[in-house]
Design an enzyme around this catalytic site. Structure first.
Site, PDB file in Angstrom:
ATOM      1  CG  ASP A  26      -1.838   1.154   1.269  1.00  0.00           C
ATOM      2  OD1 ASP A  26      -2.563   1.345   0.280  1.00  0.00           O
ATOM      3  OD2 ASP A  26      -1.836   1.893   2.271  1.00  0.00           O
TER       4      ASP A  26
ATOM      5  CG  ASP B  37       1.756  -0.231   4.997  1.00  0.00           C
ATOM      6  OD1 ASP B  37       1.822   0.037   3.772  1.00  0.00           O
ATOM      7  OD2 ASP B  37       0.677  -0.282   5.605  1.00  0.00           O
TER       8      ASP B  37
ATOM      9  CE1 TYR C  34      -3.373   0.807  10.184  1.00  0.00           C
ATOM     10  CE2 TYR C  34      -4.985  -0.964  10.348  1.00  0.00           C
ATOM     11  CZ  TYR C  34      -3.848  -0.330  10.820  1.00  0.00           C
ATOM     12  OH  TYR C  34      -3.194  -0.827  11.911  1.00  0.00           O
TER      13      TYR C  34
ATOM     14  CD  GLU D 278       3.146   5.756   5.080  1.00  0.00           C
ATOM     15  OE1 GLU D 278       2.580   6.241   6.065  1.00  0.00           O
ATOM     16  OE2 GLU D 278       3.312   4.520   4.929  1.00  0.00           O
TER      17      GLU D 278
END
Ligand SMILES: *[C@@H]1O[C@H](CO)[C@@H](O)[C@H](O)[C@H]1NC(C)=O
Ligand SMILES: *[C@@H]1O[C@H](CO)[C@@H](O)[C@H](O)[C@H]1NC(C)=O
Ligand SMILES: *[C@@H]1O[C@H](CO)[C@@H](O)[C@H](O)[C@H]1NC(C)=O
Length: 550
Positions: free
Chosen positions: A166, A169, A317, A524
């Site tokens: 994704d 991670d 999430y 990220e």
């Protein structure tokens, strides 16, 4: 001045080529005037000028030259490299003769994008390649990635290997994965010319095929669909290479007792849009996609429910707050793929009017994006009016604040991706004749801020002062067998491997940004961050190529 455009030109057919830099004398975003001056040192009876640009040029026109005090229209562009960075000009018959001591002055007007968008497309596709899970093909271009998560399987042993990790991670979340596929497929459908011109078409088909094969594997029966592999908690507790993961990777599915219309319709949208992409490429593959699309959309319609109510593992999430936006989005794509009016009716009946901003973490974009497609398909005023209201909100003077550099700042976590997604919607709206110039200019300004206009690049491995510490496990680990652990997350210094093409989260509202791996809000990267971004970049390139951007 166009700082980006360094260029060297040389006159050949002399005993020694003369090398001169180009001087940019005027710059109107996207179009510039450049001058070249060659001092001729020997008698010349015909000449050729080779120009190397540092970024692709779409068109050189109005070449003129001053030659012994008079000005004339001069030479022709006789060839250029496939990537439009190298050009060769030759003299016209009447101006080939130059004498020792002459100055050959060439003035040109040219159109070029400010940044090398071919390179951005190429690198963004490489980012998706770095996200691959499963058994990698021999064509893998990421030297630091290998086979991983080969044990991913369903509750009855179904093979669930493949797909994309994704973000930084290693969970495979189908909801954002499918949305990323749809956004990328849409970009390829509308801007195929940009991918062809960038030499990236085959790579782009491969890029889409990888997650599509996985999403089809996950759809194990007409009304049974695995929507997630990996547990967020256990996964996030591990900092290391995906090739070396040992934690259990549970799989979660929706079925008639545990429905999930949102994720099913979202995946149907990905399949339907990709059917349109692949039907001219591989009919067999395209038909398989369409069959899965129809079954999944049927499931979404017949068994309404939010997937994050059925799969609690997903709710922390990628929670879904409503199913209407996906039913609308999926319905339109099903209609575009099949022309069956039933799907359009489903789409329209699930439309949520107004300029409302969806509060869902990921699905922020869908309530807007559907307006463009519904307007394109129906030409009804309501969709156009809602679209305009949305952009009034986003443009300067609306409720969305701006950073000092001019980035529309919707939210801190992944600020770049919100603007990139809106840039894509603006471009798509412009294609429907909605405030064409204003929307295109706005979109370009937002994307350019990510590519360098904010004084730095936000794309790893691209441009000036790019981020070097993306919050991304595999690229932060040194080459095996060196150990990798949370130490590698905390340490200061660039990731050992360059995660080419990844768009990082972005600046805060004051425009400040720190290249620091542990700050995942700003650093990220994610499949869905790059999706709208990449399609917007393809769109801007296509608009330049088509001569549509002023
Ligand atoms: C221009 O590009 C060509 C091909 O890449 C290269 O061979 C040549 O040396 C370059 N010329 C200059 C002046 O940089
Ligand atoms: C760890 O990953 C590397 C590839 O990055 C692989 O060569 C190696 O066999 C893996 N080791 C273990 C113990 O899984
Ligand atoms: C077309 O798709 C089918 C089914 O996925 C696949 O088996 C075949 O290899 C593909 N053909 C080409 C030329 O890619």
């Amino acid at each position: 001045m166009l700082a980006f455009l360094s260029c060297l030109a040389s006159v050949c057919c002399l005993s020694t080529a003369i090398l001169v830099p180009i001087t940019i004398t005027s710059d109107w975003t996207g179009r510039f005037q450049g001058d070249l001056n060659f001092l001729i040192t020997e008698e010349v009876v015909g000449w050729e000028v080779k120009i190397n640009f540092s970024a692709p040029i779409t068109l050189i026109d109005r070449l003129s030259m001053t030659h012994r005090l008079f000005q004339e229209w001069m030479g022709d562009v006789i060839s250029h490299s496939p990537d439009n960075t190298h050009f060769t000009l030759v003299n016209k018959q009447h101006n080939g003769i130059l004498h020792k001591g002459d100055t050959l002055h060439i003035q040109m007007f040219a159109d070029g994008t400010k940044y090398d968008l071919n390179e951005v497309l190429e690198k963004s596709i490489l980012f998706y390649e770095a996200q691959r899970s499963g058994k990698l093909p021999s064509t893998n271009r990421i030297p630091w990635r290998g086979d991983s998560a080969l044990g991913d399987k369903g509750n009855n042993g179904e093979d669930l290997t493949g797909g994309w990790y994704d973000a930084g991670d290693h969970v495979k979340f189908n909801f954002p994965m499918a949305f990323s596929v749809t956004s990328l497929a849409w970009g390829l459908l509308e801007f195929k010319d940009a991918y062809v011109d960038a030499g990236q078409l085959d790579y782009m088909y491969d890029c889409l095929q990888w997650p599509l094969e996985y999403l089809m594997k996950c759809h194990v029966a007409p009304h049974e669909y695995y929507v997630q592999v990996g547990d967020g908690g256990q996964d996030h507790a591990y900092w290391g290479r995906p090739e070396n993961m040992t934690m259990p990777r549970p799989a979660y599915k929706i079925d008639e007792q545990h429905p999930g219309s949102d994720v099913a319709a979202e995946t149907a949208a990905a399949f339907a849009a990709s059917y349109l992409v692949f039907k001219t490429r591989n009919g067999t593959f395209a038909e398989k996609l369409l069959e899965h699309a129809m079954q999944l959309f049927d499931f979404a319609e017949a068994f309404p429910g939010k997937y994050s109510d059925s799969v609690s593992a997903a709710s922390a999430y990628y929670r879904s707050d409503a199913i209407e936006d996906e039913m609308c989005w999926g319905g339109i794509w099903m209609f575009l793929a099949t022309k069956d009016p039933h799907y359009l009716q489903v789409a329209e009946s699930n439309y949520i009017s107004g300029a409302a901003w969806g509060q869902e973490f990921l699905n922020h974009m869908k309530p807007f994006i559907v307006k463009v497609l519904l307007y394109k398909v129906t030409k009804k005023d309501i969709y156009k009016t809602d679209l305009e209201a949305t952009f009034t909100d986003w443009m300067p003077g609306g409720t969305i604040p701006y950073t000092p550099n001019g980035l529309a700042f919707r939210s801190q976590w992944g600020s770049n991706r919100y603007s990139a997604n809106m840039a894509l919607i603006a471009i798509m709206a412009s294609l429907q004749g909605v405030h064409t110039q204003a929307y295109q200019k706005w979109a370009e300004s937002q994307i350019n801020l990510m590519l360098g206009d904010a004084g730095r690049s936000f794309v790893v491995g691209f441009g000036t002062n790019p981020p070097t510490q993306p919050h991304h496990r595999s690229s932060s680990c040194p080459m095996y067998p060196a150990p990798c652990s949370s130490f590698n997350m905390q340490r200061d210094g660039p990731n050992p491997h360059v995660l080419y093409g990844a768009l990082v989260g972005g600046p805060n509202q004051n425009g400040q940004y720190t290249d620091k791996r542990s700050d995942y809000v700003s650093n990220e990267v994610a499949c869905d961050y790059n999706a709208g971004f990449q399609s917007a970049v393809a769109g801007i390139k296509a608009l330049y190529m088509r001569g549509d951007l002023p």
